[in-house]
Every structure is written in C-alpha cells, then in structure tokens.
Design a protein around this motif. Structure first.
Motif, PDB file in Angstrom:
ATOM      1  N   LEU A  30       0.825  -1.209   0.000  1.00 57.72           N
ATOM      2  CA  LEU A  30       0.000   0.000   0.000  1.00 57.72           C
ATOM      3  C   LEU A  30       0.861   1.261   0.000  1.00 57.72           C
ATOM      4  O   LEU A  30       0.564   2.227  -0.718  1.00 57.72           O
ATOM      5  CB  LEU A  30      -0.930   0.000   1.212  1.00 57.72           C
ATOM      6  CG  LEU A  30      -2.108  -0.984   1.161  1.00 57.72           C
ATOM      7  CD1 LEU A  30      -2.879  -0.966   2.468  1.00 57.72           C
ATOM      8  CD2 LEU A  30      -3.040  -0.654  -0.005  1.00 57.72           C
ATOM      9  N   THR A  31       1.919   1.258   0.792  1.00 55.44           N
ATOM     10  CA  THR A  31       2.807   2.422   0.830  1.00 55.44           C
ATOM     11  C   THR A  31       3.483   2.623  -0.516  1.00 55.44           C
ATOM     12  O   THR A  31       3.631   3.761  -0.989  1.00 55.44           O
ATOM     13  CB  THR A  31       3.855   2.253   1.940  1.00 55.44           C
ATOM     14  OG1 THR A  31       3.212   2.002   3.185  1.00 55.44           O
ATOM     15  CG2 THR A  31       4.709   3.506   2.076  1.00 55.44           C
ATOM     16  N   GLY A  32       3.896   1.522  -1.157  1.00 61.66           N
ATOM     17  CA  GLY A  32       4.548   1.626  -2.458  1.00 61.66           C
ATOM     18  C   GLY A  32       3.612   2.157  -3.524  1.00 61.66           C
ATOM     19  O   GLY A  32       3.988   3.018  -4.335  1.00 61.66           O
ATOM     20  N   LEU A  33       2.373   1.666  -3.548  1.00 68.29           N
ATOM     21  CA  LEU A  33       1.415   2.132  -4.544  1.00 68.29           C
ATOM     22  C   LEU A  33       1.084   3.611  -4.345  1.00 68.29           C
ATOM     23  O   LEU A  33       0.974   4.367  -5.311  1.00 68.29           O
ATOM     24  CB  LEU A  33       0.147   1.283  -4.488  1.00 68.29           C
ATOM     25  CG  LEU A  33       0.306  -0.179  -4.927  1.00 68.29           C
ATOM     26  CD1 LEU A  33      -0.986  -0.950  -4.700  1.00 68.29           C
ATOM     27  CD2 LEU A  33       0.733  -0.265  -6.392  1.00 68.29           C
ATOM     28  N   GLN A  42      -7.323   3.644  -5.346  1.00 70.92           N
ATOM     29  CA  GLN A  42      -6.474   2.937  -6.313  1.00 70.92           C
ATOM     30  C   GLN A  42      -5.488   2.017  -5.604  1.00 70.92           C
ATOM     31  O   GLN A  42      -5.204   0.909  -6.084  1.00 70.92           O
ATOM     32  CB  GLN A  42      -5.741   3.941  -7.188  1.00 70.92           C
ATOM     33  CG  GLN A  42      -6.642   4.690  -8.159  1.00 70.92           C
ATOM     34  CD  GLN A  42      -5.936   5.858  -8.817  1.00 70.92           C
ATOM     35  OE1 GLN A  42      -4.980   6.417  -8.274  1.00 70.92           O
ATOM     36  NE2 GLN A  42      -6.423   6.253  -9.991  1.00 70.92           N
ATOM     37  N   ALA A  43      -4.955   2.466  -4.463  1.00 69.13           N
ATOM     38  CA  ALA A  43      -4.023   1.619  -3.719  1.00 69.13           C
ATOM     39  C   ALA A  43      -4.737   0.387  -3.181  1.00 69.13           C
ATOM     40  O   ALA A  43      -4.202  -0.738  -3.257  1.00 69.13           O
ATOM     41  CB  ALA A  43      -3.390   2.414  -2.576  1.00 69.13           C
ATOM     42  N   LEU A 198     -12.402  -2.955  -7.338  1.00 70.10           N
ATOM     43  CA  LEU A 198     -11.394  -2.884  -8.386  1.00 70.10           C
ATOM     44  C   LEU A 198     -11.589  -1.596  -9.181  1.00 70.10           C
ATOM     45  O   LEU A 198     -12.666  -1.325  -9.695  1.00 70.10           O
ATOM     46  CB  LEU A 198     -11.486  -4.099  -9.303  1.00 70.10           C
ATOM     47  CG  LEU A 198     -11.062  -5.440  -8.667  1.00 70.10           C
ATOM     48  CD1 LEU A 198     -11.326  -6.586  -9.621  1.00 70.10           C
ATOM     49  CD2 LEU A 198      -9.591  -5.405  -8.274  1.00 70.10           C
ATOM     50  N   THR A 199     -10.552  -0.807  -9.255  1.00 73.22           N
ATOM     51  CA  THR A 199     -10.594   0.485  -9.937  1.00 73.22           C
ATOM     52  C   THR A 199      -9.707   0.434 -11.168  1.00 73.22           C
ATOM     53  O   THR A 199      -8.497   0.203 -11.061  1.00 73.22           O
ATOM     54  CB  THR A 199     -10.112   1.610  -8.999  1.00 73.22           C
ATOM     55  OG1 THR A 199     -10.931   1.625  -7.819  1.00 73.22           O
ATOM     56  CG2 THR A 199     -10.186   2.961  -9.688  1.00 73.22           C
ATOM     57  N   PHE A 259      -5.560  -2.635 -12.761  1.00 70.84           N
ATOM     58  CA  PHE A 259      -6.283  -2.409 -11.509  1.00 70.84           C
ATOM     59  C   PHE A 259      -5.330  -2.017 -10.376  1.00 70.84           C
ATOM     60  O   PHE A 259      -5.739  -1.949  -9.218  1.00 70.84           O
ATOM     61  CB  PHE A 259      -7.076  -3.649 -11.126  1.00 70.84           C
ATOM     62  CG  PHE A 259      -8.069  -4.076 -12.178  1.00 70.84           C
ATOM     63  CD1 PHE A 259      -9.278  -3.403 -12.321  1.00 70.84           C
ATOM     64  CD2 PHE A 259      -7.774  -5.114 -13.043  1.00 70.84           C
ATOM     65  CE1 PHE A 259     -10.182  -3.777 -13.305  1.00 70.84           C
ATOM     66  CE2 PHE A 259      -8.672  -5.492 -14.034  1.00 70.84           C
ATOM     67  CZ  PHE A 259      -9.878  -4.822 -14.169  1.00 70.84           C
ATOM     68  N   GLY A 260      -4.055  -1.776 -10.719  1.00 72.96           N
ATOM     69  CA  GLY A 260      -3.084  -1.300  -9.742  1.00 72.96           C
ATOM     70  C   GLY A 260      -2.158  -2.353  -9.189  1.00 72.96           C
ATOM     71  O   GLY A 260      -1.277  -2.025  -8.391  1.00 72.96           O
ATOM     72  N   GLY A 261      -2.315  -3.631  -9.579  1.00 76.82           N
ATOM     73  CA  GLY A 261      -1.416  -4.669  -9.092  1.00 76.82           C
ATOM     74  C   GLY A 261      -0.032  -4.534  -9.705  1.00 76.82           C
ATOM     75  O   GLY A 261       0.087  -4.343 -10.920  1.00 76.82           O
TER      76      GLY A 261
END
Length: 402
Positions: A30-33, A42-43, A198-199, A259-261
């Motif tokens: 989460l911190t990285g995203l 988004q995270a 999911l965004t 989706f942010g992965g």
C-alpha cells in the motif's frame, strides 16, 4: 486422532502462510502504490488485484502440478516503488510500467536469450541494488522512534520480543500493536468504505517509467523472488519447471496491472512454510498448503479497504516503520549477498572472479540508496548501470595486473 491431525496439517500450514504473508508485507504494498501516485481507492484496488491474482495462480499451479508452489506479490518490488516515487505521468504511467514488467516476465519464460540476459546480471550487483532500495524504508523504525515515540516504541519492542520467541509472528504482532495505537490515538473510521473495489486505471507508457520502474521491478522480482523461490523448493526436494511458473505469474501481472497490481511471483520466505515439514509429514500432500495459502491470500485481499483506511489516518512514518521491520531480514540478506564472499564454484568450474566486486557493489548500493532521479528515471536503474560500468572498468585492468 494423530492421523486426522496429520491430514489437517497442510490446511493449517496454508492458513498460517496466508496470514503471515499478508500481514507481514501488505503495508509495503500500500505504501509503495501510494508513493507511485495512487490515491487511497487505487491503492486498495491494487492490493486486492494482486491478492486475487496470486490466489488464482497458486490454485492453478497447485492443482496442476501437485507441488507446493507458493505465489506472492513482489515485496521488494513494492519497496522499489517507495524509493522511486511518483513517475512523470503519475499513477497511470506506473501502471504502464507494471504491465511492461508482466510482459517481460512472460518473455523470460518463453525467450531463452532474455532469460540468459537476466542470468548474466552479476548477482552481487542485483543484491546491492535491492539493498539500496530497502535502506531508506528500513531506517523508518528509527525515524518513527524520534517522531512518534509513544506509538513506535511498543511496535518495536513487540517486534523484538516476537523475533526472539516466535519469529514468524513478529511482524504481524507488531502490526496489531500499531493498529491498536492508531485506533486509540487517531480519528474514528466511521463512514469509511471498508470493502475495496477494483478500480480501472488506463495505462500510460513513458520512457521514464519504463526504464525507471518496469526494468528494475522486473530485475528485482526475478532476482529476489523467483530465483530464491526456486531455491527454497529445491531445498525441500521439489523441482518444478520454471517456464510455466513465469508464464502464469507474468500473465497474472499483466491482468492485474490495470487495476493497480504491481507484480506477481514465486514466494520466497513464506514458501518454506508450505513446502517444509510444517505442512505435514506427507510430502505428496503439501501442495494442499500452497493452494490453501493462495485462497487465503485472495480472501485477505478483501481487507484492502480497511487496511487503506487505517493507513490514511496513521502517521506515515509509523506505517513505514512496520514495513521497514518486515524488510530488515531482506536487507540483511541483500547486504550479505552484495558484500560477502562469493559463493564457491561448483566442482570443476573455474573459481569466481573477485576483481572489482566490492567496489561495483558499493557504487550500485550508494547510487540506488541516494534516491536521486536523472532525466526522469529512478535511482535503481542508475545504480545497477553504474555498478555494471564500474565492474567492466575494474575487472579487465585488475585481471591484467594479476
């Protein structure tokens, strides 16, 4: 009764693997995203996407091979995002880099020359780059102790005690203490959406993000996750083919990227929980542990909304401190691999060359840890490039002197 307990052991090992793996590093993801430019939604979407992608791959590979192939997200890759920061073009550019990374993983499984190119990167330089990426995050516990001592001190003490008496639970326990401190001292979470959705983020492709994020993310994921993951499996007598694993994890990375992965790969540290004796005496049934762990990780991904909400109200340095504690072991291993003696050569093989080894590792580590971007490209790329240049400069000259 003992027989029933033995049959249940793989299931219990899988549950433990999922809990430890998720709790130990979701803060890093989460911190990285967020550092890469993602907003809270988004995270949370990225954490959910990568959790579900890991679950699908773990279940498919486990059922197909009947081997305990544990799948995880790239924790060092998420740490890389923290050190790189938001690229030019924002989070869509980072998403484009995630997608390129997935394509490269697929190509590594299909094109032998690319696999040989990655194998040709000196291991000590890849480790030095990883150490440089992890350094700033691993300093966070010290910074937190100075900035929010009332919250940080109990977290660090808990981590130390559990590291001594129950190491696998040290980071999860520290996380529980941190969450308790946040809930006691922070604002209430009333009205905060706790279930993630999911965004979709339309990828953008920029040179800076591809070179500064995609390539280092690919190298870190291969060198720090897939290669050690295969070594852990081999240690317990399992030797699955690498090509299907790379294809599956690469496709999953591509699917999760919009989706942010960020990256899906073999588990390294947590792989031992599913492949080792803790998963039961019957080696032929330990695949049940990896499949259970995959399902558990996918379900835990549903907590991404709650996790994101907690991170939104927490002092950033406290969350970074928990992430830093989770990565201290990885930092120590990377430093040892970068600056320790080279691995002995196999029987009949020439002795490994050591000319320029320490200098090139030091340059890679320092340039990466500096965190300075040039022409929009993050420091991890420049650190690896500088280390390769120094090694090429020093090694031939010293060889002639010898």
């Amino acid at each position: 009764m003992p027989r029933a307990a033995g049959r249940a052991q793989p299931l219990l090992a899988g549950v433990v693997t999922a809990l430890v793996g998720f709790a130990s590093s979701f803060t890093v993801v989460l911190t990285g995203l967020r550092a890469a430019g993602a907003d809270d939604a988004q995270a949370a979407s990225g954490l959910l996407a990568v959790s579900v992608a890991c679950a699908v791959v773990a279940v498919l590979l486990g059922l197909r091979t009947k081997l305990p192939i544990s799948i995880a997200w790239s924790t060092p890759g998420a740490a890389l995002l923290i050190s790189t920061g938001t690229p030019e073009g924002g989070f869509p550019a980072a998403v484009g880099a995630f997608l390129i990374c997935g394509v490269l993983i697929v190509l590594a499984g299909t094109l032998a020359p690319l696999g040989r190119l990655i194998a040709a990167i000196p291991a000590h330089l890849a480790s030095a780059m990883l150490a440089g990426v992890l350094l700033q995050l691993c300093l966070a516990p010290v910074r937190a102790l100075g900035e929010v001592p009332a919250l940080a001190a109990p977290v660090i003490v808990t981590w130390l005690l559990l590291t001594r008496f129950a190491r696998p639970w040290a980071v999860p326990a520290a996380l529980v203490v941190a969450v308790a401190g946040i809930l006691i001292s922070g604002p209430e979470l009333v009205g905060v959406p706790l279930l993630p959705t999911l965004t979709w983020v339309t990828p953008e492709f920029t040179v800076g993000a591809v070179v500064g994020i995609a390539l280092p993310l690919f190298v870190v994921t291969m060198a720090s996750q897939n290669v050690p993951g295969m070594a852990v499996l081999a240690q317990y007598g399992y030797r699955p083919a690498l090509r299907p694993i790379l294809l599956a994890t690469g496709v999953a990375t591509v699917a999760g990227a919009p989706f942010g992965g960020h990256a899906v790969n073999l588990a390294a540290i947590s792989a031992a929980l599913a492949a080792g004796p803790d998963a039961g005496p019957d080696r032929g049934r330990r695949w049940i542990a990896s499949v259970t762990a995959g399902v558990g990780l996918g379900l835990l991904g549903l907590l991404a909304g709650l996790a994101g909400a907690l991170l939104a109200v927490a002092p950033p340095v406290l969350i970074e401190a928990v992430a830093g504690l989770a990565l201290l072991g990885a930092l120590a291993s990377a430093l040892m691999a970068a600056f320790g003696p080279p691995a002995p050569a196999a029987a009949g093989a020439p002795a490994p060359r050591t000319e320029g080894r320490l200098e090139s590792a030091a340059v890679t580590f320092v340039v990466t840890a500096a965190g300075t971007a040039f022409v929009g490209i993050g420091s991890a790329f420049w650190g690896l490039l500088a280390g390769v240049a120094v090694l090429a400069l020093l090694r031939p000259r010293r060889a002639r002197q010898g």
